[in-house]
Write a protein that holds these residues in place. Structure first.
Motif, PDB file in Angstrom:
ATOM      1  N   GLU A  19       0.834  -1.205   0.000  1.00 52.63           N
ATOM      2  CA  GLU A  19       0.000   0.000   0.000  1.00 52.63           C
ATOM      3  C   GLU A  19       0.862   1.245   0.000  1.00 52.63           C
ATOM      4  OE1 GLU A  19      -2.299  -0.507   3.560  1.00 52.63           O
ATOM      5  OE2 GLU A  19      -3.695  -1.868   2.595  1.00 52.63           O
ATOM      6  N   ALA A  20       0.270   2.352  -0.423  1.00 51.98           N
ATOM      7  CA  ALA A  20       0.952   3.648  -0.406  1.00 51.98           C
ATOM      8  C   ALA A  20       1.186   4.086   1.033  1.00 51.98           C
ATOM      9  CB  ALA A  20       0.118   4.694  -1.133  1.00 51.98           C
ATOM     10  N   VAL A  21       2.268   4.805   1.250  1.00 53.71           N
ATOM     11  CA  VAL A  21       2.547   5.368   2.566  1.00 53.71           C
ATOM     12  C   VAL A  21       1.665   6.592   2.785  1.00 53.71           C
ATOM     13  CG1 VAL A  21       4.317   6.463   3.996  1.00 53.71           C
ATOM     14  CG2 VAL A  21       4.892   4.472   2.587  1.00 53.71           C
ATOM     15  N   SER A  22       1.550   7.420   1.753  1.00 53.93           N
ATOM     16  CA  SER A  22       0.724   8.621   1.782  1.00 53.93           C
ATOM     17  C   SER A  22       0.467   9.055   0.346  1.00 53.93           C
ATOM     18  CB  SER A  22       1.432   9.745   2.555  1.00 53.93           C
ATOM     19  OG  SER A  22       2.562  10.194   1.824  1.00 53.93           O
ATOM     20  N   GLU A  23      -0.318  10.100   0.173  1.00 56.95           N
ATOM     21  CA  GLU A  23      -0.549  10.622  -1.178  1.00 56.95           C
ATOM     22  C   GLU A  23       0.746  11.119  -1.804  1.00 56.95           C
ATOM     23  OE1 GLU A  23      -3.708  13.453  -1.496  1.00 56.95           O
ATOM     24  OE2 GLU A  23      -5.115  12.172  -0.431  1.00 56.95           O
ATOM     25  N   ASP A  24       1.663  11.606  -0.964  1.00 60.14           N
ATOM     26  CA  ASP A  24       2.939  12.110  -1.454  1.00 60.14           C
ATOM     27  C   ASP A  24       3.961  10.998  -1.676  1.00 60.14           C
ATOM     28  OD1 ASP A  24       1.982  14.711  -1.343  1.00 60.14           O
ATOM     29  OD2 ASP A  24       2.633  14.970   0.737  1.00 60.14           O
ATOM     30  N   ASP A  25       3.688   9.800  -1.165  1.00 61.06           N
ATOM     31  CA  ASP A  25       4.608   8.671  -1.287  1.00 61.06           C
ATOM     32  C   ASP A  25       3.827   7.439  -1.744  1.00 61.06           C
ATOM     33  OD1 ASP A  25       6.790   7.023  -1.187  1.00 61.06           O
ATOM     34  OD2 ASP A  25       7.090   7.171   0.980  1.00 61.06           O
ATOM     35  N   LYS A  83       8.499  -0.185   3.890  1.00 64.53           N
ATOM     36  CA  LYS A  83       7.579   0.907   4.233  1.00 64.53           C
ATOM     37  C   LYS A  83       6.244   0.790   3.498  1.00 64.53           C
ATOM     38  CE  LYS A  83       9.226   4.372   0.908  1.00 64.53           C
ATOM     39  NZ  LYS A  83       9.733   5.750   0.804  1.00 64.53           N
ATOM     40  N   TYR A  84       6.210   0.061   2.374  1.00 70.43           N
ATOM     41  CA  TYR A  84       4.966  -0.120   1.620  1.00 70.43           C
ATOM     42  C   TYR A  84       4.195  -1.378   2.050  1.00 70.43           C
ATOM     43  CZ  TYR A  84       6.947   3.356  -1.542  1.00 70.43           C
ATOM     44  OH  TYR A  84       7.495   4.498  -2.070  1.00 70.43           O
TER      45      TYR A  84
END
Length: 100
Positions: A19-25, A83-84
């Motif tokens: 999954e994505a860490v955040s919209e920015d990552d 991290k993902y």
């Protein structure tokens, strides 16, 4: 005497979601696939420190072929930054009481 705390960590055989860490990552795997860790990636045993802090890599075998963020298709496995990854919830088998 202290009681040991049960912890769960990534490792070979762990079922995971990418999954994505955040919209920015965002994740390099936009379909947010699930899979199983089948091996240690480049720095899975030894942590590598980068600008985002320490990280580990794992080789994940996807449940179905995936499309990478760069548009390439048909990936059945990949090296993925920890991290993902998110551990899938533990599987609890339901025991049938019929016939016992």
């Amino acid at each position: 005497m202290t009681t040991p705390v049960e912890t769960f960590d990534f490792g070979i055989g762990a079922q995971v979601y990418v999954e994505a860490v955040s919209e920015d990552d965002p994740s390099p795997w936009p379909e947010e696939p699930s899979g199983v860790i089948v091996g240690a990636g480049g720095a899975a045993i030894q942590r590598v420190t980068n600008t985002g802090g320490p990280t580990r890599m794992w080789i994940v075998e996807f449940d179905s072929p995936q499309t990478h963020l760069d548009g390439t298709t048909g990936h059945t496995s990949a090296q993925v930054h920890e991290k993902y990854l998110h551990l899938a919830p533990p599987y609890v088998a339901e025991h049938s009481l019929q016939g016992n």
